[in-house]
Design an enzyme around this catalytic site. Structure first.
Site, PDB file in Angstrom:
ATOM      1  N   TRP A 145       0.286  14.059   3.425  1.00 30.31           N
ATOM      2  CA  TRP A 145       0.006  13.161   4.588  1.00 30.31           C
ATOM      3  C   TRP A 145       0.917  12.924   5.782  1.00 30.31           C
ATOM      4  O   TRP A 145       0.779  12.770   6.891  1.00 30.31           O
ATOM      5  CB  TRP A 145      -1.027  11.969   4.296  1.00 30.31           C
ATOM      6  CG  TRP A 145      -2.208  12.110   3.412  1.00 30.31           C
ATOM      7  CD1 TRP A 145      -3.259  12.570   3.750  1.00 30.31           C
ATOM      8  CD2 TRP A 145      -2.139  12.259   1.836  1.00 30.31           C
ATOM      9  NE1 TRP A 145      -4.147  12.635   2.808  1.00 30.31           N
ATOM     10  CE2 TRP A 145      -3.454  12.656   1.507  1.00 30.31           C
ATOM     11  CE3 TRP A 145      -1.164  12.070   0.926  1.00 30.31           C
ATOM     12  CZ2 TRP A 145      -3.762  12.683   0.464  1.00 30.31           C
ATOM     13  CZ3 TRP A 145      -1.436  12.286  -0.211  1.00 30.31           C
ATOM     14  CH2 TRP A 145      -2.670  12.654  -0.757  1.00 30.31           C
ATOM     15  N   ASP A 155       2.505   3.278   2.821  1.00 34.02           N
ATOM     16  CA  ASP A 155       1.310   4.407   2.525  1.00 34.02           C
ATOM     17  C   ASP A 155       2.152   5.623   2.190  1.00 34.02           C
ATOM     18  O   ASP A 155       1.693   5.813   0.840  1.00 34.02           O
ATOM     19  CB  ASP A 155       0.541   4.493   3.904  1.00 34.02           C
ATOM     20  CG  ASP A 155      -0.683   5.277   3.414  1.00 34.02           C
ATOM     21  OD1 ASP A 155      -1.174   5.331   2.196  1.00 34.02           O
ATOM     22  OD2 ASP A 155      -1.668   5.445   4.384  1.00 34.02           O
ATOM     23  N   GLN A 204      -9.568   9.244  -5.246  1.00 37.13           N
ATOM     24  CA  GLN A 204      -9.432   9.979  -3.827  1.00 37.13           C
ATOM     25  C   GLN A 204     -10.403  10.848  -3.280  1.00 37.13           C
ATOM     26  O   GLN A 204     -10.567  10.816  -2.088  1.00 37.13           O
ATOM     27  CB  GLN A 204      -8.161  10.684  -4.050  1.00 37.13           C
ATOM     28  CG  GLN A 204      -7.750  11.742  -2.838  1.00 37.13           C
ATOM     29  CD  GLN A 204      -7.026  11.159  -1.701  1.00 37.13           C
ATOM     30  OE1 GLN A 204      -5.881  10.590  -1.605  1.00 37.13           O
ATOM     31  NE2 GLN A 204      -7.916  10.734  -0.593  1.00 37.13           N
ATOM     32  N   HIS A 262       0.830  -1.316   0.110  1.00 38.44           N
ATOM     33  CA  HIS A 262      -0.013  -0.096   0.146  1.00 38.44           C
ATOM     34  C   HIS A 262       0.796   1.418   0.108  1.00 38.44           C
ATOM     35  O   HIS A 262       1.338   1.594   0.925  1.00 38.44           O
ATOM     36  CB  HIS A 262      -0.994   0.158   1.235  1.00 38.44           C
ATOM     37  CG  HIS A 262      -1.965   1.171   1.188  1.00 38.44           C
ATOM     38  ND1 HIS A 262      -3.197   0.909   0.968  1.00 38.44           N
ATOM     39  CD2 HIS A 262      -1.551   2.342   1.292  1.00 38.44           C
ATOM     40  CE1 HIS A 262      -3.778   2.215   1.092  1.00 38.44           C
ATOM     41  NE2 HIS A 262      -2.956   3.065   1.071  1.00 38.44           N
ATOM     42  N   HIS A 278      -9.221   1.735   0.113  1.00 39.52           N
ATOM     43  CA  HIS A 278      -9.210   2.483   1.218  1.00 39.52           C
ATOM     44  C   HIS A 278     -10.627   2.248   1.911  1.00 39.52           C
ATOM     45  O   HIS A 278     -11.597   2.645   1.359  1.00 39.52           O
ATOM     46  CB  HIS A 278      -8.948   3.982   1.031  1.00 39.52           C
ATOM     47  CG  HIS A 278      -7.456   4.254   0.599  1.00 39.52           C
ATOM     48  ND1 HIS A 278      -7.004   4.033  -0.383  1.00 39.52           N
ATOM     49  CD2 HIS A 278      -6.573   5.039   1.304  1.00 39.52           C
ATOM     50  CE1 HIS A 278      -5.670   4.141  -0.814  1.00 39.52           C
ATOM     51  NE2 HIS A 278      -5.391   4.999   0.286  1.00 39.52           N
TER      52      HIS A 278
HETATM   53 ZN   LIG Z   1      -3.532   5.121   1.299  1.00 41.57          ZN
END
Ligand SMILES: [Zn+2]
Length: 432
Positions: A315, A309, A152, A57, A210
């Site tokens: 993020w 990730d 997303q 991921h 997700h």
């Molecule tokens: Zn992700």
């Protein structure tokens, strides 16, 4: 008769002092002492030799974009998504490719040779998909890159979400993504899970969503995902990424949910670094940790693998392409520090993630691909503790990266001249 022999290797299952003979890009022999010679020899000197790390991921379209066009001030998931939305119109194919290739260089030095990356399909330009499909080709000799069409901004919530995802799949992105908890309503989320599973069934593709990346215990899209997986005959081909709401769910409900997930053979992908950083942000104290129920899911027989990730993106400002860093965090957050626990955690960044990704010929057996990493550690436990240097990274029987061992020199009267954490601090109790 061998192209390469790795001498004196310790194996992840605890066997010590083995030689690994490689011919034609495959593992041809694993024996205590191979008498034959080879074109090339790597002396593992009693270090751990493992199959390479697999990251199931990742977001390669966003990686290394930290600070563009600004930093995430609140540090939350939602500001990260908003920030990515600001950056997205500015993305160019050339810049995306350059960043992705730089990340892949780093990944190789970390022994990370298999990566599944989500590709944001929200911008109908699909410059992200174009770029990463090109990267996939470029890195194929050293990294197997899988791509997920990831809406997303929401499959239904984004203006062109449905059509863009479909077009990304037409372009060759090979896995169906989703983000049901980010749709406008719970009902839209459930409808998106159904629609996306139907697309996967029609096209014969795997699914990786997700799913429930929230602290809201009522976010139960994983239940729908498990049900639709069974309904559309997708058992074993579906992954639920994050599943952080499970951390906050009522225990009674979870006792019903986990068997449903097991029935559907859902591959579970927690992302320990990102979950511990982004979840619980609306809490004061006590503050939830957000990671899904790793120990319980493993105990129920589910395949759990950890993802990195994010690395230096909207993020997450940290990260180093090191799956041992991911596993290290998992040990802490899941409180899995027993010897058997650690073996399971190591599996989660190697064999389990290979299973999630459906890799063929992965592993440390005769006939497997000769993709291997020699670590500056004697065993799995030490590797997890030290996140040691990757002394040799081998792809198809060829050394593609090398890092010198890390040894600290000391200049203290009456003390040793050097210290190597891996060799000089072996615990009293045998860990292997
Ligand atoms: Zn992700």
């Amino acid at each position: 008769m061998f192209d390469l022999i790795i001498r004196n290797a310790n194996l992840p299952d605890g066997r010590e002092g083995f030689d690994i003979g490689i011919a034609g890009g495959k593992i041809a022999a694993i024996e205590q002492s191979i008498a034959a010679t080879a074109g090339e020899t790597v002396d593992a000197t009693g270090r751990l030799v493992s199959p390479p790390f697999c990251d199931p991921h990742f977001h390669m379209d966003a990686t290394l974009s930290l600070g563009m066009p600004r930093m995430n001030v609140s540090g939350t998931l939602l500001e990260g998504i908003a920030l990515w939305g600001e950056l997205r119109p500015l993305l160019t194919k050339e810049a995306l490719i350059a960043r992705a290739l730089r990340y892949c260089d780093l990944a190789v030095t970390q022994g990370l040779l298999y990566i599944r990356s989500h590709v944001d399909t929200s911008d109908p330009r699909l410059v992200t998909a174009e770029a990463l499909l090109e990267v996939k080709e470029k890195v194929a000799p050293y990294i197997e890159l899988q791509l997920v069409a990831f809406p997303q901004d929401g499959y239904y919530r984004a203006p062109d979400g449905v059509a863009s995802l479909e077009r990304a799949l037409d372009m060759g992105v090979g896995i169906v993504g989703g983000i049901p908890h980010f749709e406008r309503t719970m009902e839209d989320g459930a409808r998106s899970v159904e629609a996306l599973c139907r697309i996967a069934a029609d096209r014969g593709l795997p699914v990786d969503m997700h799913c429930d990346e929230t602290d809201d215990p009522m976010s139960r899209h994983i239940e729908t995902l498990a049900a639709q997986t069974v309904r559309f005959g997708l058992k074993g081909r579906v992954a639920g990424s994050h599943l952080t709401s499970m951390h906050s769910m009522d225990n009674y409900y979870v006792s019903k949910l986990i068997p449903l997930m097991a029935e559907a053979e859902i591959n579970v992908i927690p992302n320990p670094l990102i979950n511990i950083m982004l979840q619980g942000r609306h809490d004061t104290y006590p503050k939830r940790r957000g990671m899904t129920r790793v120990r319980e899911l493993m105990a129920a027989g589910l395949n759990v693998s950890f993802g990195h990730d994010c690395v230096m993106d909207p993020w997450y400002s940290m990260g180093s392409g090191d799956m041992l860093e991911v596993a290290h965090m998992a040990i802490h957050v899941a409180q899995m520090a027993g010897i058997e626990d650690k073996r399971k955690i190591f599996d989660a960044i190697t064999v389990n993630s290979a299973r999630t990704m459906g890799l063929e010929g992965y592993g440390l057996g005769i006939g497997c691909k000769a993709d291997l990493v020699v670590l500056q550690a004697a065993d799995v436990t030490e590797a997890l503790r030290l996140k040691p240097n990757r002394l040799f990274v081998i792809k198809a029987g060829k050394v593609i990266a090398r890092t010198a061992p890390r040894v600290g020199e000391l200049f203290l009267a009456g003390r040793p001249a050097s210290v190597e954490m891996a060799r000089d601090y072996v615990p009293q109790v045998q860990q292997r």
